[in-house]
Motif scaffolding. Structure first.
Motif, mmCIF file in Angstrom:
data_model
loop_
_atom_site.group_PDB
_atom_site.id
_atom_site.type_symbol
_atom_site.label_atom_id
_atom_site.label_comp_id
_atom_site.label_asym_id
_atom_site.label_seq_id
_atom_site.Cartn_x
_atom_site.Cartn_y
_atom_site.Cartn_z
ATOM 1 N N LEU A 1 40.821 -14.560 -21.880
ATOM 2 C CA LEU A 1 40.688 -16.178 -21.531
ATOM 3 C C LEU A 1 39.261 -16.595 -21.615
ATOM 4 N N HIS A 2 38.331 -15.804 -21.693
ATOM 5 C CA HIS A 2 36.808 -16.227 -21.880
ATOM 6 C C HIS A 2 36.754 -16.798 -23.281
ATOM 7 N N HIS A 3 37.242 -16.010 -24.165
ATOM 8 C CA HIS A 3 37.294 -16.259 -25.726
ATOM 9 C C HIS A 3 37.968 -17.394 -25.768
ATOM 10 N N GLN A 4 39.066 -17.686 -25.321
ATOM 11 C CA GLN A 4 39.802 -19.043 -25.391
ATOM 12 C C GLN A 4 39.013 -20.133 -24.940
ATOM 13 N N TYR A 5 38.234 -19.878 -23.811
ATOM 14 C CA TYR A 5 37.475 -21.105 -23.203
ATOM 15 C C TYR A 5 36.217 -21.335 -23.954
ATOM 16 N N GLN A 6 35.667 -20.408 -24.765
ATOM 17 C CA GLN A 6 34.508 -20.639 -25.572
ATOM 18 C C GLN A 6 34.900 -21.582 -26.642
ATOM 19 N N GLY A 7 36.411 -21.463 -27.321
ATOM 20 C CA GLY A 7 36.851 -21.911 -28.245
ATOM 21 C C GLY A 7 37.611 -23.494 -28.047
ATOM 22 N N ARG B 1 43.434 -25.260 -16.602
ATOM 23 C CA ARG B 1 44.194 -24.090 -16.292
ATOM 24 C C ARG B 1 43.402 -22.811 -16.585
ATOM 25 N N LEU B 2 42.547 -22.704 -17.764
ATOM 26 C CA LEU B 2 41.754 -21.592 -17.876
ATOM 27 C C LEU B 2 40.802 -21.363 -16.728
ATOM 28 N N ASP B 3 40.122 -22.406 -16.276
ATOM 29 C CA ASP B 3 39.176 -22.077 -15.156
ATOM 30 C C ASP B 3 39.814 -21.461 -14.091
ATOM 31 N N LEU B 4 41.021 -22.001 -13.488
ATOM 32 C CA LEU B 4 41.656 -21.405 -12.455
ATOM 33 C C LEU B 4 42.111 -19.778 -12.763
ATOM 34 N N ALA B 5 42.536 -19.762 -14.077
ATOM 35 C CA ALA B 5 42.863 -18.281 -14.280
ATOM 36 C C ALA B 5 41.853 -17.524 -14.473
ATOM 37 N N MET B 6 40.691 -17.724 -14.846
ATOM 38 C CA MET B 6 39.463 -17.071 -14.770
ATOM 39 C C MET B 6 38.915 -16.720 -13.504
ATOM 40 N N LYS B 7 38.768 -17.688 -12.419
ATOM 41 C CA LYS B 7 38.284 -17.254 -11.193
ATOM 42 C C LYS B 7 39.500 -16.452 -10.317
#
Length: 259
Positions: A211-217, A233-239
């Motif tokens: 998920l962090h790799h997707q967030y960086q992209g 959505r990525l923020d909530l999933a990472m938290k």
């Protein structure tokens, strides 16, 4: 319904109208009125403003006399001439005269002073500290720098309230452990082994890295609704993954339900 207003020269004004008297509500009286009055009468100081009840009336004979308040000098005693006492000094003794011997005073001040100084204990200098650049000194004992607390009887011992708190925590932990054992016996809960916990932890970390790799992209500018929703959505999933990883790293013993 509001009253109908007629002109002053109307026929209807000739009919006498009944006067409406408004009943006045009774005046408020406190139920503590009697107690307050009694307390005021009992606490009233006698002779507070008007003086004593029976004052002594000054007699007319004791009026203020002239020079009565001026200071008076003590009465001088008559001089007595003592002819037997001469004011002249005695003559100087001759060289051949011998002093009187064998006369001793009650106390030998020289010997007593010498013995007191010999037997005296030297005064111990009190420790001080300088609190200014000019050498202003203060006693070290009153400064709070002297560790007096180590001389207490209960120094180094655990206070009673901490012992009581530790006992309560231990008792609660024992009750929880007994409850968990009963639930495990009934088959409602299952304890994860260390290997299973490590595998789950590694999987959570791997998911977080993806998920962090997707967030960086993601693009820097979120100018559309789709980009904004994807970032949230990525923020909530990472938290959520971070909280789960924290739980698995913090607790070594983890129980899960069989359901």
């Amino acid at each position: 319904m509001s009253e109908i207003m007629y002109p002053p020269e109307s026929v209807y004004n000739l009919i006498p109208r009944e006067e409406v008297k408004t009943e006045k509500q009774p005046r408020y009286m406190s139920k503590f009125r009697t107690t307050v009055v009694l307390e005021k009468k009992s606490n009233k100081d006698a002779m507070r403003t008007m003086g004593p009840v029976k004052a002594e009336v000054p007699s007319p004979e004791k009026y203020l006399r002239k020079h009565s308040k001026e200071p008076k000098l003590p009465e001088s005693e008559p001089h007595i001439l003592l002819k037997s006492i001469s004011l002249e000094k005695p003559d100087v003794p001759v060289r051949t005269d011998k002093p009187t011997m064998g006369i001793h005073t009650k106390k030998d001040f020289i010997k007593t002073n010498a013995l007191e100084n010999i037997m005296a204990v030297p005064r111990r200098q009190q420790p001080t500290y300088a609190d200014t650049s000019r050498g202003h000194k203060q006693l070290l004992e009153k400064s709070g720098l002297v560790p007096k607390y180590i001389k207490k009887k209960d120094y180094g011992e655990i206070p009673e309230y901490l012992q009581q708190r530790n006992e309560e925590a231990q008792r609660a932990q024992e009750e929880y452990d007994s409850y968990v054992k009963e639930q495990m016996k009934q088959g409602a809960m299952k304890q994860l082994s260390d290997e299973e916990r490590q595998n789950i932890l590694q999987g959570l970390k791997k998911n977080w890295e993806e998920l962090h790799h997707q967030y960086q992209g993601l693009s820097v500018v979120t100018d559309t609704i789709t980009k904004k929703f994807r970032k949230e959505r990525l923020d909530l999933a990472m938290k959520q993954l971070e909280s789960d990883i924290n739980v698995f790293e913090r607790f070594k013993t983890i129980y899960i339900g069989n359901n």
